[in-house]
Design a protein around this motif. Sequence first.
Motif, PDB file in Angstrom:
ATOM      1  N   CYS A 284      21.851  -0.292  -2.064  1.00 18.91           N
ATOM      2  CA  CYS A 284      20.974   0.837  -1.832  1.00 18.91           C
ATOM      3  C   CYS A 284      19.572   0.334  -1.489  1.00 18.91           C
ATOM      4  O   CYS A 284      19.015  -0.502  -2.198  1.00 18.91           O
ATOM      5  CB  CYS A 284      20.941   1.705  -3.089  1.00 18.91           C
ATOM      6  N   CYS A 287      17.094   1.551  -4.507  1.00 21.94           N
ATOM      7  CA  CYS A 287      17.135   1.082  -5.898  1.00 21.94           C
ATOM      8  C   CYS A 287      17.935  -0.206  -6.066  1.00 21.94           C
ATOM      9  O   CYS A 287      18.077  -0.706  -7.171  1.00 21.94           O
ATOM     10  CB  CYS A 287      17.697   2.172  -6.811  1.00 21.94           C
ATOM     11  N   CYS A 309      25.325   5.635  -3.523  1.00 19.21           N
ATOM     12  CA  CYS A 309      24.637   4.809  -4.527  1.00 19.21           C
ATOM     13  C   CYS A 309      25.027   5.336  -5.902  1.00 19.21           C
ATOM     14  O   CYS A 309      24.839   6.523  -6.178  1.00 19.21           O
ATOM     15  CB  CYS A 309      23.135   4.884  -4.326  1.00 19.21           C
ATOM     16  N   CYS A 327      17.671   8.070  -7.108  1.00 18.95           N
ATOM     17  CA  CYS A 327      16.901   7.186  -6.235  1.00 18.95           C
ATOM     18  C   CYS A 327      16.678   7.809  -4.863  1.00 18.95           C
ATOM     19  O   CYS A 327      15.887   7.316  -4.076  1.00 18.95           O
ATOM     20  CB  CYS A 327      17.587   5.833  -6.117  1.00 18.95           C
ATOM     21  N   PHE A 329      19.023   8.241  -2.473  1.00 19.32           N
ATOM     22  CA  PHE A 329      20.017   7.852  -1.465  1.00 19.32           C
ATOM     23  C   PHE A 329      21.049   8.963  -1.369  1.00 19.32           C
ATOM     24  O   PHE A 329      21.531   9.455  -2.372  1.00 19.32           O
ATOM     25  CB  PHE A 329      20.680   6.530  -1.891  1.00 19.32           C
TER      26      PHE A 329
END
Length: 474
Positions: A284, A287, A309, A327, A329
């Motif tokens: 990712c 993160c 992710c 995060c 994603f």
Amino acid sequence: MKVAIYTRVSTIEQAEEGYSISEQQDKLKKYCDIKDWKVARVYTDPGFSGSNTNRPSLQQLISDCKNNMFDAVLVYKLDRLSRSQKDTLYLIEDVFNKNGVGFISLSENFDTSTAFGKAMIGILSVFAQLEREQITERMTLGRVGRAKAGKAMSWANCPFGYIIQKEIYEIDPFRAEIVKRIYRDYLSGVSITKITQKLNEEGHVGKNVNWSYRTVRQILGNIVYAGYIKYKNEIYPGLHKPIVSLSDYKKVQVELEKRRITQAQLFNPRPFRAKYMLSGLMRCGYCNSVLQIYTTQLKSGVQLHNYKCPSSSPKSSSRYKRHDFDCGFTRVRKNDVESVVISEIKKLPLNMDKVINNKENKDNAKEIKAIKVELQQVEKKQDKIVDLYLLDNINVDELNKKNDELSKQKENLQKRLNSLTDNKKKEKIEDFIKNAKEAKNIDKLDYEKQKVIVRNLISGIKVFNDKVEINWNI
Ligand SMILES: [Zn+2]
């Protein structure tokens, strides 16, 4: 004319040939009688070899020569004066001629006051030159002889844990314990890096500078510690005491090879295990978690594969989850990201310079070359001073002092070189270029072949919602 008679006989000649002093003297004195020359003094060196000029009477003759105590020097045979062409030439040209003293050798009918004698000096100097060239050769033979005799081979780098005494490695008890410990730790499974770290943490006792991976590795691979001498890939039993047993030494060699192979496998994982081309390679971009594949089956029976992710969904309980925040994603389709990667690989030959330049600074090459040349010169100098020592031209203190200087220089150069070169890196770049060229038809290959190529060329991919960043495997 006042003549100095010089006679010499070595112990061996005396015993083997009965080549006596009195015989030489009788003949020379008779010759002087015939020629009506006055014998100024008889100089005699009984039991001295002619290989150098360190003979009491010869030294006396040289000093008397400078004081004009005679007009010529008379010997029975040329080799009585010296067995070295170099020394002969020196005595005739720099001592006798310079002081206006002639030189006559009875057996060879050699007289420096005649035209023929003068020509002979020229010939002698050719021989002297030849002799100097052969000395190097003899030195090399001498070294093999030393190794065969089990004597210490290296003045330059006495192995850590030993000191050189009378040409033989003697154990330095304190440092020898450190060597033993290195072997023991390594055999008990500690890595070289860890051993090095530990030694330095303890204040690198026994050494002036920090331990390096290289020195520890060298100690583990040096058969000197098992009581042998290695010279030009030949191994000879040494005269010195071993610090580790031969069986431990062998075990360490096996272990070194074993760990080398495991290490190599670690950096080159087999690419065939993953089911999909990019599984495990993608992280990712937000993160850094490793992306996971999720498969959904549509009602029509078609399967959809997406990478997600594991940390992007706060509720997920994935074991790959790294934290509890979202995060950001979203997801990427497996087929989309795979075709992006394939097209980047196809473009690779065009972008090669850029890709490589990002990894390597071209200016290094020149400096590396210069350092290598310098290193060779320092090594040559080291060999040369050892030769000088063996030829008695310098004493052991001078040898050690010079050697320490050169070793220091060498060490510094090596350090700089290590920081600049990484041969493995170079090989890797060459491999990479080769693999990249072979990959230009990747889109026409089957999936399994594509998988292999991708894993050869790519070490990792960062995936964002709108782009990918490929880390090429150089
Ligand atoms: Zn993430």
